[in-house]
Design an enzyme around this catalytic site. Sequence first.
Site, PDB file in Angstrom:
ATOM      1  N   HIS A 218       0.577  -0.727  -0.389  1.00  0.00           N
ATOM      2  CA  HIS A 218       0.169  -0.470   0.064  1.00  0.00           C
ATOM      3  C   HIS A 218       0.891   1.671   0.024  1.00  0.00           C
ATOM      4  CE1 HIS A 218      -3.608   1.660   0.113  1.00  0.00           C
ATOM      5  NE2 HIS A 218      -3.622   2.564   0.596  1.00  0.00           N
ATOM      6  N   TYR A 222       1.166   5.236  -2.542  1.00  0.00           N
ATOM      7  CA  TYR A 222       1.984   6.410  -2.454  1.00  0.00           C
ATOM      8  C   TYR A 222       3.162   6.995  -3.220  1.00  0.00           C
ATOM      9  CZ  TYR A 222      -2.596   6.108   0.456  1.00  0.00           C
ATOM     10  OH  TYR A 222      -3.654   5.702   0.506  1.00  0.00           O
ATOM     11  N   HIS A 372     -11.616   0.561  -9.219  1.00  0.00           N
ATOM     12  CA  HIS A 372     -10.921   2.188  -8.248  1.00  0.00           C
ATOM     13  C   HIS A 372      -9.664   2.219  -8.820  1.00  0.00           C
ATOM     14  CE1 HIS A 372      -8.766   3.665  -4.339  1.00  0.00           C
ATOM     15  NE2 HIS A 372      -8.095   2.177  -4.543  1.00  0.00           N
ATOM     16  N   PHE A 373      -8.693   1.213  -8.979  1.00  0.00           N
ATOM     17  CA  PHE A 373      -7.428   1.978  -8.743  1.00  0.00           C
ATOM     18  C   PHE A 373      -7.142   2.149 -10.109  1.00  0.00           C
ATOM     19  CE2 PHE A 373      -6.160  -3.481  -9.333  1.00  0.00           C
ATOM     20  CZ  PHE A 373      -5.783  -2.669 -10.500  1.00  0.00           C
ATOM     21  N   HIS A 374      -7.761   2.070 -11.421  1.00  0.00           N
ATOM     22  CA  HIS A 374      -7.528   2.433 -12.627  1.00  0.00           C
ATOM     23  C   HIS A 374      -7.801   3.972 -12.178  1.00  0.00           C
ATOM     24  CE1 HIS A 374      -6.553  -1.410 -13.841  1.00  0.00           C
ATOM     25  NE2 HIS A 374      -6.383  -0.895 -15.432  1.00  0.00           N
ATOM     26  N   ARG A 435     -12.703  -9.906 -10.452  1.00  0.00           N
ATOM     27  CA  ARG A 435     -11.275  -9.654 -10.860  1.00  0.00           C
ATOM     28  C   ARG A 435     -10.481 -11.278 -10.999  1.00  0.00           C
ATOM     29  NH1 ARG A 435      -7.198  -7.316  -5.888  1.00  0.00           N
ATOM     30  NH2 ARG A 435      -6.400  -6.678  -8.545  1.00  0.00           N
ATOM     31  N   ARG A 436      -9.674 -10.352 -11.969  1.00  0.00           N
ATOM     32  CA  ARG A 436      -8.021 -11.400 -11.530  1.00  0.00           C
ATOM     33  C   ARG A 436      -8.627 -12.623 -12.844  1.00  0.00           C
ATOM     34  NH1 ARG A 436      -4.162 -10.690  -7.219  1.00  0.00           N
ATOM     35  NH2 ARG A 436      -2.844  -8.812  -8.269  1.00  0.00           N
TER      36      ARG A 436
HETATM   37 FE1  HAS Z   1      -6.693   1.999  -3.064  1.00  0.00          FE
HETATM   38  C1  HAS Z   1      -6.668  -0.894  -3.087  1.00  0.00           C
HETATM   39  C2  HAS Z   1      -7.812   2.530  -0.207  1.00  0.00           C
HETATM   40  C3  HAS Z   1      -5.601   5.604  -2.644  1.00  0.00           C
HETATM   41  C4  HAS Z   1      -4.135   2.032  -5.874  1.00  0.00           C
HETATM   42  N1  HAS Z   1      -5.661   0.256  -4.216  1.00  0.00           N
HETATM   43  C5  HAS Z   1      -6.184  -0.824  -4.066  1.00  0.00           C
HETATM   44  C6  HAS Z   1      -5.128  -1.299  -4.547  1.00  0.00           C
HETATM   45  C7  HAS Z   1      -4.560  -0.617  -5.857  1.00  0.00           C
HETATM   46  C8  HAS Z   1      -4.454   0.960  -5.295  1.00  0.00           C
HETATM   47  C9  HAS Z   1      -3.576  -0.659  -6.598  1.00  0.00           C
HETATM   48  O1  HAS Z   1      -8.662   0.304   2.173  1.00  0.00           O
HETATM   49  C10 HAS Z   1      -5.357  -3.263  -5.653  1.00  0.00           C
HETATM   50  C11 HAS Z   1      -4.806  -3.724  -4.942  1.00  0.00           C
HETATM   51  C12 HAS Z   1      -4.858  -5.039  -5.614  1.00  0.00           C
HETATM   52  O2  HAS Z   1      -3.832  -6.012  -6.582  1.00  0.00           O
HETATM   53  O3  HAS Z   1      -5.144  -5.909  -5.511  1.00  0.00           O
HETATM   54  N2  HAS Z   1      -7.214   3.141  -1.642  1.00  0.00           N
HETATM   55  C13 HAS Z   1      -8.316   3.811  -0.101  1.00  0.00           C
HETATM   56  C14 HAS Z   1      -7.575   4.410   0.053  1.00  0.00           C
HETATM   57  C15 HAS Z   1      -7.076   5.174  -0.638  1.00  0.00           C
HETATM   58  C16 HAS Z   1      -6.726   4.994  -1.833  1.00  0.00           C
HETATM   59  C17 HAS Z   1      -8.469   5.257   1.625  1.00  0.00           C
HETATM   60  N3  HAS Z   1      -5.075   3.458  -3.829  1.00  0.00           N
HETATM   61  C18 HAS Z   1      -5.506   4.913  -3.861  1.00  0.00           C
HETATM   62  C19 HAS Z   1      -4.156   5.521  -4.548  1.00  0.00           C
HETATM   63  C20 HAS Z   1      -3.787   3.931  -5.293  1.00  0.00           C
HETATM   64  C21 HAS Z   1      -4.444   3.063  -5.060  1.00  0.00           C
HETATM   65  C22 HAS Z   1      -4.061   6.967  -4.288  1.00  0.00           C
HETATM   66  C23 HAS Z   1      -2.723   4.125  -6.709  1.00  0.00           C
HETATM   67  C24 HAS Z   1      -2.340   5.654  -7.221  1.00  0.00           C
HETATM   68  N4  HAS Z   1      -7.512   0.848  -2.156  1.00  0.00           N
HETATM   69  C25 HAS Z   1      -7.972   0.798  -0.708  1.00  0.00           C
HETATM   70  C26 HAS Z   1      -8.234  -0.201  -0.096  1.00  0.00           C
HETATM   71  C27 HAS Z   1      -7.614  -1.298  -0.825  1.00  0.00           C
HETATM   72  C28 HAS Z   1      -7.166  -0.970  -1.999  1.00  0.00           C
HETATM   73  C29 HAS Z   1      -8.704  -0.592   1.289  1.00  0.00           C
HETATM   74  C30 HAS Z   1      -8.314  -2.737  -1.171  1.00  0.00           C
HETATM   75  C31 HAS Z   1      -9.699  -3.210  -1.466  1.00  0.00           C
HETATM   76  C32 HAS Z   1      -9.575  -4.639  -1.559  1.00  0.00           C
HETATM   77  O4  HAS Z   1      -9.970  -5.846  -0.918  1.00  0.00           O
HETATM   78  O5  HAS Z   1      -8.313  -5.896  -2.142  1.00  0.00           O
HETATM   79  C33 HAS Z   1      -7.455   7.194   0.050  1.00  0.00           C
HETATM   80  O6  HAS Z   1      -5.735   7.966  -0.535  1.00  0.00           O
HETATM   81  C34 HAS Z   1      -7.865   7.949  -1.416  1.00  0.00           C
HETATM   82  C35 HAS Z   1      -7.820   9.557  -0.526  1.00  0.00           C
HETATM   83  C36 HAS Z   1      -8.160  10.274  -1.869  1.00  0.00           C
HETATM   84  C37 HAS Z   1      -9.065  11.407  -1.793  1.00  0.00           C
HETATM   85  C38 HAS Z   1      -9.146  11.730  -3.045  1.00  0.00           C
HETATM   86  C39 HAS Z   1      -8.915  13.750  -3.384  1.00  0.00           C
HETATM   87  C40 HAS Z   1      -9.449  13.775  -3.993  1.00  0.00           C
HETATM   88  C41 HAS Z   1      -8.421  15.505  -5.521  1.00  0.00           C
HETATM   89  C42 HAS Z   1      -8.783  15.424  -6.653  1.00  0.00           C
HETATM   90  C43 HAS Z   1      -8.963  16.897  -6.385  1.00  0.00           C
HETATM   91  C44 HAS Z   1      -9.967  17.235  -7.962  1.00  0.00           C
HETATM   92  C45 HAS Z   1     -10.189  19.074  -7.850  1.00  0.00           C
HETATM   93  C46 HAS Z   1      -9.911  19.372  -9.349  1.00  0.00           C
HETATM   94  C47 HAS Z   1      -9.073  19.956  -7.023  1.00  0.00           C
HETATM   95  C48 HAS Z   1      -9.586  11.502  -0.965  1.00  0.00           C
HETATM   96  C49 HAS Z   1      -6.819  15.186  -4.888  1.00  0.00           C
HETATM   97  C50 HAS Z   1     -11.371  20.642  -9.297  1.00  0.00           C
HETATM   98  C51 HAS Z   1     -11.641  21.406 -10.546  1.00  0.00           C
HETATM   99  C52 HAS Z   1     -12.250  20.087 -10.981  1.00  0.00           C
HETATM  100  C53 HAS Z   1     -12.334  21.298 -12.630  1.00  0.00           C
HETATM  101  C54 HAS Z   1     -13.196  19.176 -11.353  1.00  0.00           C
END
Ligand code: HAS
Length: 556
Positions: A218, A222, A372-374, A435-436
Amino acid sequence: MQLSRSLKNVIIIELLVPILLLVIGIYHGLMQTIYRSGAIHTQAVAHIDYYKGLTLHGVINAVVLTSFFAVAFGHATVAYYLKKEPNKIASRISLWLMVVGTLLAAWAMLSGNASVLYTFYPPLKAHPLFYLGCALLIVGTWIPLFDWARLYVQWRKENQQSKMPLAVLGTLVNFTIWFVCTLAVAYEVLVLLLPWSLGWTKDINITLSRTLFWFFGHALVYFWLLPAYIMYYTILPKVAGGKLYSDLAGRVGFFLFLLLSVPVGVHHQFSDPNIDHNTKFFQSMLTFGVALPSFITAFTIAASLEYAGKLRGSKGLFGWMNRLPYLDANNYLFAYMISGLILFIFGGLTGIVNASYQLNSMVHNTAWIPGHFHMTVAGPVFLAIIGMSLHLISTLKGKKIFLPKVNVIIPYLWLFGVLIFSTGLMWGGLIGEPRRTNLGLTYLNPSSEQYHPAWVPTTTLAMTGGILMTIAGLLYFIVFFGTFFSKATKESVLEFPETEVYHTEKRIAFFDSFKPWLVMMILIILIAYIPAIWDAIHNSGANAPTFSPGNPTPGS
Ligand code: HAS
């Protein structure tokens, strides 16, 4: 800024190698959607079977591309902001270790000896050269951290009163997270997997391997994300035409990532029965904590973009969104970054669903997870990587962008592709689509007794998104290689659009020093992981033998 020829070449090779491999990575992404949609009902295409293709797809796109880029971008960032070049020999040794490691792993995967997916969970076993290749790739990425830290210490002595440049802080935080988390996977590979793969040990502790993998796994996400965040804080406000709303917010965000990126890996193991539920609950809470720096980033970047929109004459509460330079071909980095941010709104929210202990049991191991992860790794991460690779190649080689008007629409095409693709996957996941799995062989094959028509629309939607993503990828290759092979028309320089800050904030020593944060990081990791590792060692039962199609259950 001018770079030495040696560093320039190192950076260019580190950008070029993964973009070349990405051709294979993207092809196998498309093939995944085709196999899964049931458009074909076969085990293999062109002698590459489903799992070999999926392994190539995951390892190239998620491991090789991201780590080569992080090192190249780190060299560029450190050299640019500290005005000091990394050591020539160290940067070359690092590069060659990474290249040799990648070639060994690529041989193992392409020869069909390592169809173990990017998570290489035992009891799936790979050829020893796959594990060795991964280990070399990782060691290659460690070397620059120590060299950059040396440069930072020198810089600090010469600039006692200045704040550490935000981009350098982000880079050092990122590689510290990386170093700490890769220690666990290095142990897994060298002590558990390699001896087992060489036949020196007969069986393996599955839960311990998975726990060590996710200690790394995990934090790995990041490590992918932070280069994009560095760009959002230090480049995006400038290319949007505004200023960074708060530099301190960026510092707080990066240090929170340092604390919380590692001790959350057990959220991938909520379904592993041998880990105690208290550990799972604690790491679930920490996972909500690690979303905090992203919420801070969302607010800070939105405020910076709002300011840019206002400077461009916007009116009303949301008018700024209409005034941003979405289609400015000369300012294409904006298009790449905003598309990634929009995807991350959905990627982040679905991550929070995954982190919720109970909801996780609904989505775990279903198509929801790649959905989610894409929207994370193939969203902000991928778009920032390919946008910045193009920027660095064009400026370091003094080349003009080939087909600039096509270039600026690529990220939007990708954005729509990923949104459609991930919607298909998540919808499918919610109705049980695994998946997979090569669904075309069974569940999406009308002549199979396991045929499951409810997944026809979901997988067709995912394939439609996959086709759009592939078109965007092909256009990117045309622009990237067109730029690379065109005639140089400008001087070769290293340059970044540099953001100014909206208001000068006081220098706070706590947010300008690594020491207190490193101590807290180690403490939280120990509290979160000692019980998990204890359980993995003591509650795992007998070790498992190597997987074969007939073991543990007879294959069909
Ligand atoms: Fe995740 C599974 C929880 C972030 C990647 N994640 C995965 C897997 C991958 C992955 C590859 O708790 C699968 C692994 C596998 O093969 O089994 N993930 C989270 C949480 C976050 C999170 C809580 N993941 C990421 C990021 C990844 C990534 C970043 C890649 C870079 N994830 C999980 C969990 C699993 C998981 C479980 C396991 C699931 C399972 O059961 O297998 C957090 O860090 C996310 C926080 C993000 C936010 C969004 C903030 C929004 C922003 C955009 C603002 C937009 C603006 C534009 C300002 C709160 C910053 C506005 C302007 C306009 C014009 C509209």
